[in-house]
Design an enzyme around this catalytic site. Structure first.
Site, mmCIF file in Angstrom:
data_model
loop_
_atom_site.group_PDB
_atom_site.id
_atom_site.type_symbol
_atom_site.label_atom_id
_atom_site.label_comp_id
_atom_site.label_asym_id
_atom_site.label_seq_id
_atom_site.Cartn_x
_atom_site.Cartn_y
_atom_site.Cartn_z
ATOM 1 N N LYS A 268 0.821 -1.207 0.000
ATOM 2 C CA LYS A 268 0.000 0.000 0.000
ATOM 3 C C LYS A 268 0.853 1.254 0.000
ATOM 4 C CE LYS A 268 -4.318 -1.701 1.622
ATOM 5 N NZ LYS A 268 -5.355 -1.837 2.591
ATOM 6 N N ARG A 269 2.091 1.108 0.429
ATOM 7 C CA ARG A 269 2.958 2.295 0.481
ATOM 8 C C ARG A 269 3.573 2.614 -0.878
ATOM 9 N NH1 ARG A 269 3.633 -0.403 4.976
ATOM 10 N NH2 ARG A 269 5.290 -1.633 4.066
#
Ligand code: GLU
Length: 503
Positions: A268-269
């Site tokens: 997600k980063r």
């Protein structure tokens, strides 16, 4: 001959589901899962169920629920049953089905398919360590499988609250994955797992298969990260069938991992992994979906760009590649740009409106005049953008109110030096004499005055004019831009540039 995907089912009996846990932003892996389920359902003329797995009350907020719904709507992935549309197996939000899970858990317990386990966390940890030290597979060891009434009474007297575990049969669990072929799990890798917490809260491990069974799901297409939970779930589907719920396990297809930079799983980063970014940048949903379809699937060896209708027509889960797919943001942009180029101009105009509104360049109501201006301007950026958002800085100069127009200071420093201002003044004079305000007349006047008259190279001639009227060194083609801006505003800006820079 039975169909390798459908078995005995008629195509329209296919029922798949997209079951997000709404805990925040949607990421590309989840969207790909939604897309493949959608394409699978549409290909067969079956049913796509949307089910929100929101029993984790701490993380599943009302906001996250709306976000999930809005995201799917933005993508254009419609569902046949689920929140907002209803259906015969509702409610479709698991947080509204807790009584049902409690009831089924009690029935599993009563039938002996599940049992209470009183082991404390410390006891479990200790035995796990011991197993590891002895070289055995460290999973739950079946300690509470066959407790006597006295043992139970003793635990109760100690105020121990039991969890509920599923009794997994002591045999190899094998299934035929639609993407990866036959997969087997040995019993030591499938421990009796927890279905219900000591506080009575049902876990994902229970509610996900229970709902698949109750909602008559025939095929489960989901990410490879869930592969290790599949054998446990298969055991649970069997247990559910034994108490009269559902028909046993659905068919599974596990979609390949999506890898990001450095061959790590996309997280997600990672930039480009969240849906919000694409919405903000003004991607076309069909462009994004087209790219995400390529993460494991392809329509043909020599073809990358296709419509969703074409995908639906051609989609075959058995042609999904089990090897990990690499996420390539540049390719995603290129595919989106291809879809943009294929849009008819009036469609492009319509799609640009909300983007310009979000940028504050258009108000809530768009006047007929603004719409016409945008329709004329859209062709100038059509081939130059990879996402709608890139049109904002290019077209901003046309829509910004005159009193808010400004010239980029860096560009002014580079181009509007004293030589540049001489050019601006000459162009102001030349254009002031143009009465027929059209692209050819504008071009002719500027070429005569600047290129022929002053002997300038085109770059030196037109660069300062471009900055003066658009505020930037990068703009749509200059003569067309001047025509669209109109005579009065063009002359005012050329004047303003001289005033501002000489002040
Ligand atoms: N709610 C689960 C997830 O988002 C769904 C798993 C599944 O598709 O079975 O990971």
């Amino acid at each position: 001959m039975t169909d390798p995907v459908l078995g005995e089912l008629a195509p329209e009996q296919v029922r798949v589901r997209f079951a997000p846990s709404p805990t925040g932003s949607m990421h590309v892996g989840g969207i790909r899962t939604a897309l493949f389920n959608w394409a699978f359902a549409r290909h067969y003329g079956g049913t796509l169920v949307l089910r929100l797995e929101d029993t984790d009350t701490a993380r599943s907020t009302e906001e996250a629920y709306h976000y999930a719904i809005d995201s799917l709507r933005w993508l254009g992935l419609d569902w046949d049953e689920g929140p907002e549309v209803g259906g015969p197996f509702g409610p479709y939000r698991q947080s509204e089905r807790l009584d049902l899970y409690a009831d089924i858990a009690a029935r599993l317990l009563e039938s002996g398919a599940a049992y209470h386990c009183f082991c404390s966390q410390e006891e479990l940890d200790e035995r796990r360590e011991a197993a590891r030290a002895a070289g055995r597979t460290p999973g739950y060891d079946g300690h509470c499988r066959a407790l006597t009434d006295e043992q139970v009474a003793t635990f109760r007297a100690e105020d121990r609250e039991p969890v509920m575990r599923l009794r997994i049969p002591d045999r190899t669990i094998t299934f035929d994955d639609l993407v990866r072929g036959e997969i087997s799990f040995q019993p030591e890798h499938v421990p009796d797992f927890v279905l219900v917490r000591a506080n009575g809260h049902p876990l994902y491990t229970l509610v996900n298969p229970v709902d698949d069974a109750l909602m008559e799901i025939t095929h489960v297409l989901r990410g490879e990260d869930l592969l290790s939970s599949t054998p446990r779930q298969i055991a649970l589907y069997e247990a559910l069938r034994s108490i009269g719920i559902g028909n046993g396990a659905p068919r599974f297809g596990h979609l390949p991992f999506v890898m990001g930079e450095g061959n790590r799983k996309l997280s997600k980063r990672d930039p480009g992994s969240g849906l919000d970014e694409y919405v903000e940048r003004g991607f076309l949903p069909e462009g994004l979906l087209n790219y995400l379809a390529l993460l494991g699937w392809s329509i043909a060896d020599d073809r990358d760009v296709f419509t969703m209708d074409e995908m639906v027509e051609a989609f075959d889960i058995r042609r999904v590649n089990p090897n990990s797919a690499r996420f390539d943001p540049k390719k995603c942009e290129a595919i989106n740009a291809s879809h943009l180029r294929q849009l008819p101009v009036d469609e492009l105009t319509e799609r640009l409106i909300p983007v310009l509104q979000r940028a504050g360049l258009l108000g809530e109501t768009v006047t007929a005049e603004q719409r016409a201006l945008l329709a004329d301007a859209a062709p100038l950026v059509h081939e130059r953008i990879t996402s709608l958002g890139e049109a904002v800085p290019m077209l901003g100069f046309l829509f910004v109110p005159e009193d808010a127009f400004s010239i980029d200071p860096d560009d002014a420093a580079k181009v509007l030096s004293s030589d540049g201002l001489t050019v601006v003044k000459a162009s102001h004079d030349a254009l002031g004499a143009v009465t027929d305000w059209s692209t050819p007349a504008i071009e002719q006047a500027l070429r005569e005055a600047l290129v022929e008259g002053m002997g300038l190279k085109p770059r030196h001639a037109f660069g300062p004019v471009r900055v003066a009227i658009s505020g930037r060194r990068v703009s749509p083609p200059l003569f067309e831009s001047l025509e669209l801006l109109g005579r009065e505003r063009s002359l005012a800006r050329l004047q303003h540039a001289q005033d501002a820079q000489t002040r």
